[in-house]
Scaffold this motif. Structure first.
Motif, PDB file in Angstrom:
ATOM      1  N   THR A  72       0.837  -1.134  -0.054  1.00 40.10           N
ATOM      2  CA  THR A  72      -0.215  -0.219   0.036  1.00 40.10           C
ATOM      3  C   THR A  72       0.940   1.137  -0.078  1.00 40.10           C
ATOM      4  OG1 THR A  72      -1.805  -1.152   1.183  1.00 40.10           O
ATOM      5  CG2 THR A  72      -1.852   1.238   1.158  1.00 40.10           C
ATOM      6  N   THR A 135      -1.240   4.934   7.275  1.00 42.24           N
ATOM      7  CA  THR A 135      -1.226   3.418   6.721  1.00 42.24           C
ATOM      8  C   THR A 135      -0.024   2.799   7.490  1.00 42.24           C
ATOM      9  OG1 THR A 135      -1.917   4.067   4.548  1.00 42.24           O
ATOM     10  CG2 THR A 135      -0.851   2.066   4.741  1.00 42.24           C
ATOM     11  N   SER A 139      -0.784  -0.349  10.005  1.00 43.61           N
ATOM     12  CA  SER A 139      -0.098  -1.572   9.339  1.00 43.61           C
ATOM     13  C   SER A 139       0.474  -2.287  10.567  1.00 43.61           C
ATOM     14  CB  SER A 139       0.737  -1.404   8.352  1.00 43.61           C
ATOM     15  OG  SER A 139       1.576  -2.749   8.049  1.00 43.61           O
ATOM     16  N   ALA A 155      -6.135   1.128  -1.234  1.00 38.32           N
ATOM     17  CA  ALA A 155      -5.289   2.315  -1.576  1.00 38.32           C
ATOM     18  C   ALA A 155      -5.806   3.109  -2.690  1.00 38.32           C
ATOM     19  CB  ALA A 155      -3.971   1.717  -1.627  1.00 38.32           C
TER      20      ALA A 155
END
Length: 328
Positions: A72, A135, A139, A155
């Motif tokens: 991503t 992000t 994650s 994304a």
């Protein structure tokens, strides 16, 4: 003698202030100093060359070589390189404008296009950097909590939203940018129906939406990320890899902050001047005339720093770059 010199300096400053007091775009410099103009042209040329090479390499490695295509973050990096690439392509126009003593020779249509692309790059860059930071936090948090990470297909929707928001934020620039005759010169600037106060509101939007709010989100994301890392041990097959990516993103964000902060600070000062909260005195004139153009150059260098940072910080990019050089 000292009093006479001080009086002469004040009279000169006041004359310059009166001369440029009718400027409606605070980003327009008020002095035709040839040394300063030459320096700006050199910086624009270097940034343009470095930005073209760096961003094209990033696009080549990610798109053509399909480096970690499911990542991503890499999808955001790709879009960041696209917006930085389209921005550096506008720098030759600004270099010519600067060389001609800030006289715009390309007409009204190109004024709208080039100025809009420049502003949209600022918004899109900070939005993508913000998305990358959030992000990375999500994650890492998912990995620490032993949860499945979010699918990378989302994304595409995030990028679509970012481009839409950047376009909407740039709408005032596209509508009100025009070529105006100021002190006998054709300048590419913003002319709002409400005059100085409308321009002040426009710059407040740029400061808040394009700098303050995103930096707050980025800071909160990294603070929470550090808390997670300290409290839990990351259970992943390659923690070193994740650490390297996080480090590179942090450096990109810091470079954005350091490159844009001086420009945003002087812009805030200009807002206070236009709203009559601060005085338009000799100190402001000197800063705006000689320092502000340099902060614009510093802000523009951010568009060539991002790909360079990624190419140097990430091992697979360094290896691919070495192979590319060897083949050449």
């Amino acid at each position: 003698m000292a009093e006479d010199n001080e009086s002469a300096l004040l009279n000169r400053s006041q004359a310059e202030v009166d001369r440029f007091s009718n400027l409606e775009d605070i980003d327009v410099t008020a002095d035709g100093n040839p040394v300063l103009r030459f320096l700006i042209c050199v910086v624009y040329s270097v940034v343009c060359a470095a930005g073209l090479i760096g961003n094209l390499l990033v696009l080549f490695f990610i798109r053509v070589k399909k480096e970690r295509k499911r990542s991503t973050v890499n999808f955001f990096v790709f879009n960041l390189a696209v917006t930085d690439l389209q921005f550096v392509l506008t720098l030759p126009f600004w270099a010519v404008d600067t060389a001609l003593d800030f006289s715009w020779p390309f007409g009204n249509a190109m004024c709208k296009i080039i100025l809009s692309i420049t502003v949209m790059n600022m918004y899109a860059s900070v939005f993508f950097l913000t998305a990358m930071s959030v992000t990375r936090y999500c994650s890492v948090a998912s990995a620490l909590k032993n949860r499945r990470p979010q699918k990378s297909c989302s994304a595409k929707w995030i990028c679509a939203i970012i481009w839409t928001l950047a376009t909407l934020a740039t709408a005032p620039t596209s509508i009100f940018s025009t070529v105006s005759n100021v002190t006998g010169e054709k300048l590419c600037l913003l002319r709002f129906p409400g005059g100085q106060y409308s321009l002040a509101v426009y710059h407040i939007q740029k400061i808040l939406v394009g700098f303050v709010l995103p930096m707050c989100v980025v800071s909160i994301s990294y603070i929470m990320l550090l808390r997670f890392v300290r409290k839990r041990s990351m259970k992943t097959s390659n923690p070193k890899r994740r650490s390297q990516v996080t480090k590179s993103i942090t450096i990109v964000v810091l470079s954005f902050f350091l490159c844009w902060m001086p420009n945003q600070a002087i812009t805030l000062w200009s807002v206070l001047v236009k709203m009559n909260v601060a005085n338009w005195d000799s100190a402001y004139y000197i800063v705006h005339t000689y320092v502000f153009p340099l902060t614009v150059c510093l802000a523009h260098t951010n568009s060539c720093l991002n790909p360079i940072i990624y190419c140097l910080m990430r091992r697979e990019f360094r290896n691919k770059l070495k192979d590319l050089v060897r083949r050449g």
